[in-house]
Enzyme design. Structure first.
Site, PDB file in Angstrom:
ATOM      1  N   ARG B  34       6.380  -3.329  -3.228  1.00 41.73           N
ATOM      2  CA  ARG B  34       4.982  -2.874  -3.146  1.00 41.73           C
ATOM      3  C   ARG B  34       4.425  -2.570  -4.531  1.00 41.73           C
ATOM      4  O   ARG B  34       3.244  -2.779  -4.799  1.00 41.73           O
ATOM      5  CB  ARG B  34       4.858  -1.651  -2.232  1.00 41.73           C
ATOM      6  N   SER B  61      -0.189   4.298  -1.457  1.00 40.36           N
ATOM      7  CA  SER B  61       1.136   3.862  -1.002  1.00 40.36           C
ATOM      8  C   SER B  61       1.326   2.353  -1.122  1.00 40.36           C
ATOM      9  O   SER B  61       2.417   1.878  -1.409  1.00 40.36           O
ATOM     10  CB  SER B  61       1.350   4.273   0.455  1.00 40.36           C
ATOM     11  N   GLU B  82      -7.783  -0.191  10.856  1.00 43.67           N
ATOM     12  CA  GLU B  82      -7.154  -1.474  10.507  1.00 43.67           C
ATOM     13  C   GLU B  82      -7.836  -2.656  11.190  1.00 43.67           C
ATOM     14  O   GLU B  82      -7.903  -3.754  10.633  1.00 43.67           O
ATOM     15  CB  GLU B  82      -5.670  -1.456  10.887  1.00 43.67           C
ATOM     16  N   PHE B 107       0.933  -1.190  11.065  1.00 41.66           N
ATOM     17  CA  PHE B 107      -0.474  -1.164  11.460  1.00 41.66           C
ATOM     18  C   PHE B 107      -1.143  -2.526  11.235  1.00 41.66           C
ATOM     19  O   PHE B 107      -1.960  -2.972  12.037  1.00 41.66           O
ATOM     20  CB  PHE B 107      -1.229  -0.084  10.678  1.00 41.66           C
ATOM     21  N   HIS B 133       5.771  -1.158   3.341  1.00 38.30           N
ATOM     22  CA  HIS B 133       6.508  -0.259   4.238  1.00 38.30           C
ATOM     23  C   HIS B 133       7.023  -0.987   5.477  1.00 38.30           C
ATOM     24  O   HIS B 133       6.935  -0.491   6.599  1.00 38.30           O
ATOM     25  CB  HIS B 133       5.646   0.946   4.628  1.00 38.30           C
ATOM     26  N   ARG B 191       8.927  -0.429   0.786  1.00 41.87           N
ATOM     27  CA  ARG B 191       8.659   0.840   0.112  1.00 41.87           C
ATOM     28  C   ARG B 191       9.754   1.168  -0.901  1.00 41.87           C
ATOM     29  O   ARG B 191       9.491   1.752  -1.951  1.00 41.87           O
ATOM     30  CB  ARG B 191       8.596   1.952   1.158  1.00 41.87           C
TER      31      ARG B 191
END
Lengths: 303, 340
Positions: B34, B61, B82, B107, B133, B191
């Site tokens: 990421r 994030s 989303e 999501f 993630h 992540r």
């Protein structure tokens, strides 16, 4: 005799009627003729397919007529013209009214209308932009058109283009939560280049919207989100034009036009009957419907 | 040889001591994919003014934040919405933008599946879903946030391309390739800080597997965090004289069927390794090729159809059977099944 819309449906807070007609008699006549042609096409197309959604196509016919034949800046011979206004049919099941308008505008030959819903036809059951020129967005899964319209409006602002985006949603469709996510985005991003219509015909597949999941005061709900709201008779061509002009003058926020309509409008035996949401007329019913609608626009004008 | 063949010959050049030149011997440097995504996006933004980025309140994030800072007019934080993000991404793509839309994998693929399916993939739009993630290495947040089915969901949609980079270098190359690719792409990012495996010469191409180690006894086909585990497993197997071929199958769709068929033919046994449910992910994709082209013994290392849970990422990899030791054990098992 065709049903007249009760003006009591309009929320007095947002009821919008032009003080005087905005269309010349000639222009109004022309548009009425086109709307009639679209309605006849909707009946013929769905009858030929023995499948499709006539009710919600007929209710939106006057709005779509005004957009494609008077309001939108578009070039049927150049469907990808970057500065064209965009129209997103969020209630994708009303594809017949869109197809009828695109054919009438010259995006493709009228004969193709008879291929609706057939194998390999570009006229899919719900609009497919990859198959048919003039379709701006593939839709059909409800609730998504306003987000798509927001994206188009954002791109317009980003690119410094002055095109406008119009989105047509169904009333039942607004039960989708995504619509309210999008409604927040339109306001947050100050998308005054976007105008959304609700084709408020009060019916959805399972029955009356008020019985399934009520949208009472839908205008107030959007207004509370920060939208500029107008409620009109969605079959009044002058009101549609005046409302769009008002939207075009409104700066800093998007406009929602709650267009009160009659499902199946123009064909008395279909009007306000939920059965005609997703049922195609049988040949004899189609014949009767066409007789009730009267001669097509052009034929009538010539006669 | 044409250029493509030369390229390919270089990609798969013979195994000198320790493997191809682009494969690092020293793997002590670590970076989460990421983080590499955030950096690559910034580079891309500087190169291409048509690139726009959307996020759903997770820009810190997902690391889209750096792009947001440098190009605020081309970044749209859509809030915790989303579905709206994917629809808006479609609208931007309809108007010629190359759109990167980011959120957590759970999501981006689950919450917004219908939007991705109907509004992005059906019209084959230039929307790149870069989801971070993914998998159980999310760690402490637990099973609700650990996507173990995202690859299955995304690869089952026509027009969608699915890429699972193994390290920071591959992520950077994949982001560039995705931007240049016509149509929707799903980039699966993590992540956790993971070893940087590859140097800049790494020959990344969408749809092309990369052979990291030669071997003829068994082939280990992995992607994402499991590539490092597969390399380590191959080292362990070599101590017992089992020569394992290691293949980085970062593109799950379109899958490199030729490389899979060659591995089945030349090695006679396969192990897949993925940080994903064994139902519908890399293992399934490889098995689909193997059963139709060259059936050989095969084992699937991955999450065995159970939800994730809270824990430290490395604890979770152990708990769910996703370590080098697990890949090694699976390899020994398929080798034993050969020729039966």
């Amino acid at each position: 005799m065709s049903t007249q819309l009760s003006t009591q449906l309009l929320d007095p807070e947002y009821a919008f009627r032009p003080a005087q007609p905005v269309l010349s008699a000639e222009e109004r006549n022309r548009l009425q003729g086109i709307a009639l042609t679209l309605r006849r096409d909707i009946i013929e197309m769905t009858a030929a397919a023995q499948s499709g959604h006539p009710g919600g196509s007929l209710s939106a016919a006057d709005i779509v007529t005004c957009l494609y034949f008077s309001i939108l800046r578009h070039r049927p011979q150049d469907p990808h013209w970057p500065d064209r206004d965009r129209f997103v049919l969020s209630k994708g099941h009303a594809a017949p009214v869109l197809y009828a308008a695109l054919a009438e505008a010259g995006y493709f030959p009228r004969e193709q209308l008879q291929t609706l819903r057939r194998l390999h036809s570009p006229l899919q059951g719900h609009p497919d932009m990859r198959k048919l020129p003039g379709v701006e967005a593939s839709t059909g899964s409800l609730g998504q058109g306003l987000s798509i319209g927001n994206g188009m409006a954002l791109a317009g602002k980003l690119d410094g283009r002055d095109y406008r985006v119009y989105v047509l949603m169904g009333d039942g469709e607004i039960q989708e939560g995504m619509v309210w996510e999008a409604a927040m985005t339109s306001v947050h991003r100050h998308l005054d280049n976007l105008t959304a219509f609700v084709d408020y015909n009060q019916l959805q597949i399972d029955g009356r919207v008020t019985d399934i999941k009520s949208l009472t005061h839908v205008g107030r709900r959007f207004a509370a989100f920060g939208w500029h709201v107008l409620e009109i008779d969605g079959h009044d061509l002058d009101a549609i034009h005046a409302a769009v002009q008002d939207a075009q003058r409104t700066k800093g926020r998007p406009t929602l036009i709650v267009a009160h309509t009659i499902k199946g409008k123009g064909v008395p035996f279909m009007e306000d009957q939920v059965e005609w949401h997703g049922t195609a007329p049988k040949p004899d019913q189609a014949k009767e419907a066409l007789a009730q609608l009267g001669a097509g626009g052009k034929e009538a004008a010539q006669a | 040889m044409n250029l493509e063949q030369i390229d390919e010959a270089q990609d798969r050049r013979g195994q000198a001591e320790g493997g191809p030149a682009f494969l690092r011997r020293d793997r002590s440097q670590k970076e989460a994919t990421r983080v590499a995504y955030g950096k690559a996006l910034l580079e891309l933004g500087r190169e291409n003014p048509q690139v726009v980025v959307l996020d759903a309140d997770l820009s810190k994030s997902t690391h889209t934040g750096a792009f947001a800072k440098e190009f605020p007019e081309r970044f749209f934080d859509m809030g915790i919405a989303e579905q709206d993000m994917m629809g808006t991404a479609a609208g931007l793509a309809f108007c010629g933008k190359t759109v990167f839309a980011s959120s957590f994998a759970i999501f981006a693929t689950g919450r917004a599946f219908d939007q991705v399916r109907n509004t992005i993939c059906y019209p084959a739009l230039n929307v790149k879903i870069a989801a971070t993630h993914a998998g159980i290495t999310v760690g402490e947040d637990g099973g609700s946030h650990e996507a173990i089915e995202d690859v299955a969901l995304m690869r089952s949609i026509p027009n969608m391309t699915v890429v699972v980079p193994a390290d920071a270098t591959e992520t950077r190359l994949a982001v560039k390739a995705a931007a240049a690719w016509e149509g929707p792409v799903y980039l699966r990012l993590g992540r956790l800080d993971v070893p940087v495996l590859f140097d800049e010469g790494y020959p990344f191409r969408i749809g092309k597997a990369v052979r990291l180690r030669e071997g003829r006894d068994v082939a280990l086909i992995a992607n994402g965090v499991m590539v490092a585990a597969a390399l380590e497993a191959a080292d362990r197997l070599a101590r017992d004289g089992i020569e394992a071929r290691v293949i980085n199958m970062s593109t799950v769709k379109p899958i490199d069927a030729e490389e899979i068929e060659a591995a089945a033919r030349e090695c006679g046994a396969l192990v897949t390794a993925e940080e994903h449910n064994v139902l519908g992910g890399l293992g399934s994709a490889v098995a689909e090729v193997v059963v139709q082209r060259r059936p050989v013994p095969m084992a699937l290392v991955g999450v065995q159809d159970r939800f994730g849970q809270s824990g430290k990422p490395l604890e979770l990899l152990e708990e769910y059977g996703l370590t080098a030791a697990d890949v090694e054990a699976a390899a020994r098992q398929v080798v034993a099944r050969k020729g039966r």
